[in-house]
Design a protein around this motif. Structure first.
Motif: not given
Length: 98
Positions: A65-76
């Motif tokens: 399982l490969t996971i990437s987390l970011s908050t798209h609305s904050a651009h980071g």
């Protein structure tokens, strides 16, 4: 929700050794014994994602399982990403049974 500084992200990652920061996101890869265990973890994580109203970019190949987390609305990366990463860790860590 405001974007965290790179210094703050790196400091917080000291408590999440499975995770790395690059490309404006935190990333982790988890290996399971088989596809069923991987998919089971993904299902449990999905409930946490809904509860937090925050959803990862993720994929799985057989038992990985490969996971990437970011908050798209904050651009980071924001506090939301670390809250979800901690919830994911709580789900995935019990899989390591010796």
């Amino acid at each position: 929700m405001s974007k965290l500084s790179e210094q703050d992200i790196e400091k917080r990652l000291l408590h999440l050794p499975e995770w790395d920061y690059y490309d404006d996101a935190i990333h982790a890869e988890f290996e399971f014994d088989n596809f069923k265990d991987c998919f089971s973890a993904m299902s449990r994580i999905a409930f946490e994602c809904e509860a937090l109203n925050h959803h990862p970019d993720w994929s799985n190949t057989y038992n990985v399982l490969t996971i990437s987390l970011s908050t798209h609305s904050a651009h980071g990366v924001t506090d939301k990403d670390f809250a979800l990463a901690k919830a994911i860790e709580a789900i995935v860590e019990p899989e390591d049974e010796d």
